[in-house]
Design a protein around this motif. Structure first.
Motif, PDB file in Angstrom:
ATOM      1  N   THR A 151      -5.610 -13.837  -6.486  1.00 20.20           N
ATOM      2  CA  THR A 151      -6.995 -13.979  -7.291  1.00 20.20           C
ATOM      3  C   THR A 151      -8.178 -13.190  -5.894  1.00 20.20           C
ATOM      4  O   THR A 151      -8.280 -13.827  -4.967  1.00 20.20           O
ATOM      5  N   ASP A 152      -9.066 -12.392  -6.900  1.00 20.05           N
ATOM      6  CA  ASP A 152      -9.890 -11.462  -5.799  1.00 20.05           C
ATOM      7  C   ASP A 152     -11.233 -12.300  -6.144  1.00 20.05           C
ATOM      8  O   ASP A 152     -11.969 -12.701  -7.455  1.00 20.05           O
ATOM      9  N   HIS A 153     -11.827 -12.451  -5.207  1.00 17.72           N
ATOM     10  CA  HIS A 153     -13.143 -13.400  -4.904  1.00 17.72           C
ATOM     11  C   HIS A 153     -14.598 -13.099  -5.144  1.00 17.72           C
ATOM     12  O   HIS A 153     -15.333 -13.274  -4.944  1.00 17.72           O
ATOM     13  N   ARG A 154     -14.293 -11.811  -4.910  1.00 14.06           N
ATOM     14  CA  ARG A 154     -15.182 -10.901  -5.742  1.00 14.06           C
ATOM     15  C   ARG A 154     -15.598 -10.503  -6.800  1.00 14.06           C
ATOM     16  O   ARG A 154     -16.737 -10.756  -7.530  1.00 14.06           O
ATOM     17  N   THR A 155     -14.607 -11.406  -7.659  1.00 14.40           N
ATOM     18  CA  THR A 155     -15.039 -10.706  -8.688  1.00 14.40           C
ATOM     19  C   THR A 155     -14.468 -11.992  -9.797  1.00 14.40           C
ATOM     20  O   THR A 155     -14.815 -11.976 -10.855  1.00 14.40           O
ATOM     21  N   GLY A 156     -13.647 -12.816  -9.304  1.00 18.30           N
ATOM     22  CA  GLY A 156     -13.403 -13.586 -10.308  1.00 18.30           C
ATOM     23  C   GLY A 156     -11.444 -13.344 -10.588  1.00 18.30           C
ATOM     24  O   GLY A 156     -11.169 -13.876 -11.474  1.00 18.30           O
ATOM     25  N   TYR A 157     -11.496 -12.238 -10.256  1.00 23.30           N
ATOM     26  CA  TYR A 157      -9.710 -11.063 -10.796  1.00 23.30           C
ATOM     27  C   TYR A 157      -8.851 -12.410 -10.474  1.00 23.30           C
ATOM     28  O   TYR A 157      -8.491 -12.307  -9.512  1.00 23.30           O
ATOM     29  N   VAL A 158      -7.892 -12.900 -12.204  1.00 23.96           N
ATOM     30  CA  VAL A 158      -6.241 -13.357 -11.349  1.00 23.96           C
ATOM     31  C   VAL A 158      -5.428 -12.091 -12.303  1.00 23.96           C
ATOM     32  O   VAL A 158      -5.739 -11.956 -13.275  1.00 23.96           O
ATOM     33  N   THR A 159      -5.120 -12.822 -11.151  1.00 25.04           N
ATOM     34  CA  THR A 159      -3.500 -11.975 -12.012  1.00 25.04           C
ATOM     35  C   THR A 159      -2.095 -12.380 -11.564  1.00 25.04           C
ATOM     36  O   THR A 159      -2.553 -13.256 -10.492  1.00 25.04           O
ATOM     37  N   ARG A 160      -0.860 -13.194 -12.426  1.00 26.11           N
ATOM     38  CA  ARG A 160       0.256 -14.093 -12.254  1.00 26.11           C
ATOM     39  C   ARG A 160       1.095 -12.403 -11.728  1.00 26.11           C
ATOM     40  O   ARG A 160       0.788 -11.127 -11.996  1.00 26.11           O
ATOM     41  N   ASP A 161       2.569 -13.191 -11.657  1.00 35.09           N
ATOM     42  CA  ASP A 161       3.050 -12.682 -11.349  1.00 35.09           C
ATOM     43  C   ASP A 161       3.489 -11.167 -10.019  1.00 35.09           C
ATOM     44  O   ASP A 161       3.078  -9.872 -10.041  1.00 35.09           O
ATOM     45  N   ILE A 162       3.236 -12.346  -9.066  1.00 34.18           N
ATOM     46  CA  ILE A 162       2.792 -11.854  -8.075  1.00 34.18           C
ATOM     47  C   ILE A 162       3.639 -10.834  -7.029  1.00 34.18           C
ATOM     48  O   ILE A 162       3.356 -10.004  -6.307  1.00 34.18           O
ATOM     49  N   LYS A 163       4.966 -11.024  -7.361  1.00 31.11           N
ATOM     50  CA  LYS A 163       5.723  -9.984  -6.632  1.00 31.11           C
ATOM     51  C   LYS A 163       6.257  -9.323  -7.052  1.00 31.11           C
ATOM     52  O   LYS A 163       6.169  -8.048  -6.300  1.00 31.11           O
ATOM     53  N   GLU A 164       5.487  -8.427  -8.671  1.00 31.64           N
ATOM     54  CA  GLU A 164       5.098  -7.496  -9.998  1.00 31.64           C
ATOM     55  C   GLU A 164       3.901  -7.094  -8.873  1.00 31.64           C
ATOM     56  O   GLU A 164       4.005  -5.830  -8.566  1.00 31.64           O
ATOM     57  N   PHE A 165       3.267  -7.644  -8.176  1.00 30.16           N
ATOM     58  CA  PHE A 165       1.482  -6.539  -7.844  1.00 30.16           C
ATOM     59  C   PHE A 165       2.094  -6.893  -6.846  1.00 30.16           C
ATOM     60  O   PHE A 165       1.455  -5.999  -6.305  1.00 30.16           O
ATOM     61  N   MET A 166       2.519  -7.086  -5.929  1.00 24.89           N
ATOM     62  CA  MET A 166       3.311  -6.809  -4.690  1.00 24.89           C
ATOM     63  C   MET A 166       3.753  -4.977  -3.965  1.00 24.89           C
ATOM     64  O   MET A 166       3.523  -4.582  -3.336  1.00 24.89           O
ATOM     65  N   ARG A 167       4.378  -4.967  -5.545  1.00 28.00           N
ATOM     66  CA  ARG A 167       5.172  -4.013  -5.199  1.00 28.00           C
ATOM     67  C   ARG A 167       4.537  -2.357  -5.370  1.00 28.00           C
ATOM     68  O   ARG A 167       4.291  -1.324  -5.534  1.00 28.00           O
ATOM     69  N   GLY A 168       2.504  -2.908  -5.290  1.00 28.64           N
ATOM     70  CA  GLY A 168       1.581  -1.931  -5.123  1.00 28.64           C
ATOM     71  C   GLY A 168       2.232  -1.134  -6.302  1.00 28.64           C
ATOM     72  O   GLY A 168       0.993  -0.285  -6.570  1.00 28.64           O
ATOM     73  N   GLY A 169       2.182  -1.821  -7.685  1.00 30.93           N
ATOM     74  CA  GLY A 169       2.057  -0.821  -8.832  1.00 30.93           C
ATOM     75  C   GLY A 169       0.571  -0.519  -9.721  1.00 30.93           C
ATOM     76  O   GLY A 169      -0.242  -0.596  -9.336  1.00 30.93           O
ATOM     77  N   GLU A 170       1.684  -1.186 -11.115  1.00 32.47           N
ATOM     78  CA  GLU A 170       0.113  -0.804 -12.239  1.00 32.47           C
ATOM     79  C   GLU A 170      -0.462  -2.175 -12.193  1.00 32.47           C
ATOM     80  O   GLU A 170      -2.132  -2.242 -12.317  1.00 32.47           O
ATOM     81  N   ALA A 171       0.163  -2.915 -11.295  1.00 30.91           N
ATOM     82  CA  ALA A 171      -1.269  -4.560 -11.164  1.00 30.91           C
ATOM     83  C   ALA A 171      -1.982  -4.198 -10.257  1.00 30.91           C
ATOM     84  O   ALA A 171      -3.067  -4.551 -10.868  1.00 30.91           O
ATOM     85  N   LEU A 172      -1.944  -3.761  -8.722  1.00 26.63           N
ATOM     86  CA  LEU A 172      -2.422  -3.417  -8.361  1.00 26.63           C
ATOM     87  C   LEU A 172      -3.807  -2.357  -8.903  1.00 26.63           C
ATOM     88  O   LEU A 172      -4.325  -2.709  -8.072  1.00 26.63           O
ATOM     89  N   ASP A 173      -3.637  -2.126  -9.516  1.00 30.72           N
ATOM     90  CA  ASP A 173      -4.565  -0.816  -9.755  1.00 30.72           C
ATOM     91  C   ASP A 173      -5.187  -1.254 -10.629  1.00 30.72           C
ATOM     92  O   ASP A 173      -6.621  -0.771 -11.371  1.00 30.72           O
ATOM     93  N   ASP A 174      -4.903  -1.580 -11.879  1.00 34.34           N
ATOM     94  CA  ASP A 174      -5.502  -2.902 -12.450  1.00 34.34           C
ATOM     95  C   ASP A 174      -6.922  -3.595 -12.021  1.00 34.34           C
ATOM     96  O   ASP A 174      -7.874  -3.781 -12.196  1.00 34.34           O
ATOM     97  N   LEU A 175      -5.931  -4.516 -10.823  1.00 35.73           N
ATOM     98  CA  LEU A 175      -6.979  -5.680  -9.749  1.00 35.73           C
ATOM     99  C   LEU A 175      -7.962  -4.226  -9.134  1.00 35.73           C
ATOM    100  O   LEU A 175      -9.249  -4.588  -9.476  1.00 35.73           O
ATOM    101  N   TYR A 215       0.474  -0.806   0.314  1.00 29.93           N
ATOM    102  CA  TYR A 215      -0.142  -0.233  -0.086  1.00 29.93           C
ATOM    103  C   TYR A 215       0.411   0.552  -0.460  1.00 29.93           C
ATOM    104  O   TYR A 215       0.442   2.781  -0.429  1.00 29.93           O
ATOM    105  N   GLN A 216       1.901   0.944   0.534  1.00 29.66           N
ATOM    106  CA  GLN A 216       2.812   2.225   0.903  1.00 29.66           C
ATOM    107  C   GLN A 216       3.112   2.577  -0.906  1.00 29.66           C
ATOM    108  O   GLN A 216       3.727   3.670  -1.242  1.00 29.66           O
ATOM    109  N   GLY A 217       3.513   1.462  -1.674  1.00 32.13           N
ATOM    110  CA  GLY A 217       4.055   1.793  -2.648  1.00 32.13           C
ATOM    111  C   GLY A 217       2.722   2.098  -3.541  1.00 32.13           C
ATOM    112  O   GLY A 217       2.803   2.799  -4.560  1.00 32.13           O
ATOM    113  N   PHE A 218       1.924   1.477  -3.739  1.00 30.33           N
ATOM    114  CA  PHE A 218       0.248   1.970  -4.428  1.00 30.33           C
ATOM    115  C   PHE A 218       0.602   3.664  -3.855  1.00 30.33           C
ATOM    116  O   PHE A 218      -0.107   4.031  -4.716  1.00 30.33           O
ATOM    117  N   ALA A 219       0.583   4.061  -2.487  1.00 37.90           N
ATOM    118  CA  ALA A 219       0.358   5.313  -2.397  1.00 37.90           C
ATOM    119  C   ALA A 219       1.402   6.022  -3.183  1.00 37.90           C
ATOM    120  O   ALA A 219       0.749   7.250  -4.199  1.00 37.90           O
TER     121      ALA A 219
END
Length: 455
Positions: A394-418, A209-213
């Motif tokens: 995996t987000d269980h409310r919408t079924g949205y699935v994404t890969r590259d979890i390390k990139e996701f945890m950086r809080g950048g574009e991947a988190l923004d897309d989800l 979340y700090q990275g997303f901010a």
């Protein structure tokens, strides 16, 4: 025949111009409408046990939502109301108060009416082009060129209609008055055997979340940070300020589940996949809100900060805990060596929690209420799963699935897309609830009349 149809086409669409060379062919044609994006369908690509691009379980096609019967009825009601208001505003006998109210409502409906009018005009254009295209068939070269032009124009108009429908749905979505608010975001470790896996995941979520901010250019102010063993985190509270912070983060509140083989801590010795949970709490902080607190209702305690806060922090009783006795709501801060600064920060946190408590009483369905977000912290209440072993989120409310979890945890574009996907689905569900409740309300208004006739 060719000349006649050509002039009919020119009268329909003045955007068509002649080009001496298109795609290397002499005597070709082009349109000035440009290239319209065709991203409305959100095509799902799912490869089992392979790459997962994205998976959506809510209305991925705007056309599907646009064709919903409840939405269509609601839209027709709004257009009838707009036309009625437009007619009433032309009468001179309206008093000043009524005229101001009608002008306000007319202004609110005007953007929607403009989009609706554009859709209706585009549909008429599409019908005319379709009629020209399928009206007659000829093998002459000139007619073949005209047929190709008509097909291109038909595709352009179809794309325009799809884009306008998307704009119309966006205009119908109800606006949350708190969307522009800053937030108080809390990260709380969940319940699991050992606890170290949750505490480590807590720290990673804090960093995410700090990275997303940072990605969103938001301010990230730490109110409280209680570290744990092996580089983990017990609890953290931060204030995030910026443009539309609450709009993007309000659906992050809830239970997050992690599945992984721990790298450090007691659990790492077993070398098997462990499952743990943590909780994210998102409380809005509107720009203008005032919570009156009677000092007699407060209990203020001071203590020495816990954990790895530095030698200078732990030598004085600078940490502050404030408890609101009537509700039992508590807030604490131990971030600085200044007891006064920690007290001010704790008081701001307490006011935010009291404000959210009051909001929860007024609107029980608001998903950001603290108790609803914390729940029992059990895995059955999870909103999202982070599976490190399978490199998948995996987000269980919408079924949205994404890969590259390390990139996701950086809080950048991947988190923004989800987050954008969850927000889009939530807004459309809010629209459906609104139009269905409006339809129910209209039916209820008619019930007394039918009941009277039944008597």
């Amino acid at each position: 025949m060719l000349v006649s149809r050509w002039f009919r086409l020119c009268s329909l669409c003045s955007r068509v111009v002649y080009s001496s060379n298109v795609g290397g062919r002499r005597g070709g044609w082009r349109t000035l409408t440009g290239h319209t994006s065709l991203r409305y369908a959100n095509i799902t690509q799912v490869h089992h046990w392979g790459t997962v691009v994205s998976k959506r379980l809510c209305y991925s096609d705007v056309g599907e939502l646009y064709r919903n019967e409840s939405v269509q009825r609601y839209l027709q009601q709004l257009m009838e109301e707009y036309r009625d208001i437009s007619n009433r505003l032309q009468h001179a006998y309206l008093n000043e108060s009524d005229r101001k109210a009608l002008i306000k409502k007319h202004t609110e409906l005007l953007p929607l009416a403009n989009i609706f009018g554009s859709i209706e005009q585009a549909r008429k254009d599409h019908e005319e082009v379709h009629s020209l295209l399928h009206g007659s068939v000829s093998t002459r070269d000139e007619d073949e060129q005209l047929t190709q032009l008509l097909k291109e124009e038909e595709a352009q108009i179809s794309s325009k209609i799809a884009a306008l429908r998307k704009d119309l749905i966006k205009a119908l979505v109800p606006i949350d008055p708190l969307d522009s608010s800053n937030v108080l975001l809390e990260i709380v470790s969940g319940r699991t055997t050992g606890g170290d896996i949750c505490q480590q995941f807590n720290r990673e979520m804090f960093d995410m979340y700090q990275g997303f901010a940072s990605y969103k250019n938001w301010d990230f102010e730490v109110y409280n940070y209680t570290p744990a063993e092996y580089g983990g985190l017990h609890h953290a509270a931060v204030r995030i300020a910026g443009d539309n912070v609450y709009r993007y983060l309000k659906h992050e509140g809830g239970t997050h589940r992690v599945q992984r083989i721990p790298e450090v801590g007691l659990s790492s010795r077993m070398q098997r996949i462990h499952t743990g949970t943590m909780t994210v709490i998102v409380l809005p902080q509107p720009v203008e809100f005032d919570v009156h607190i009677d000092p007699k209702d407060l209990r203020i305690d001071t203590f020495r900060s816990r954990g790895a806060g530095g030698q200078s922090v732990n030598t004085t009783d600078s940490a502050v805990r404030i408890v609101h006795l009537p509700t039992g709501i508590m807030a604490e801060c131990q971030q600085t060596r200044s007891q006064l600064q920690n007290r001010d920060t704790a008081m701001r946190m307490l006011k935010a929690r009291l404000y959210q408590s009051m909001m929860g009483k007024e609107t029980e369905q608001r998903h950001t209420a603290r108790k609803q977000q914390v729940g029992t912290r059990s895995q059955s209440e999870r909103i999202r799963t982070y599976n490190f072993s399978q490199d998948r989120v995996t987000d269980h409310r919408t079924g949205y699935v994404t890969r590259d979890i390390k990139e996701f945890m950086r809080g950048g574009e991947a988190l923004d897309d989800l987050i954008s996907d969850v927000l889009e689905c939530a807004e459309r569900e809010a629209l459906l609830e609104m139009v269905e409740s409006s339809s129910t309300g209209s039916s209820n208004l008619k019930q007394p009349e039918s009941g009277q006739s039944a008597d």
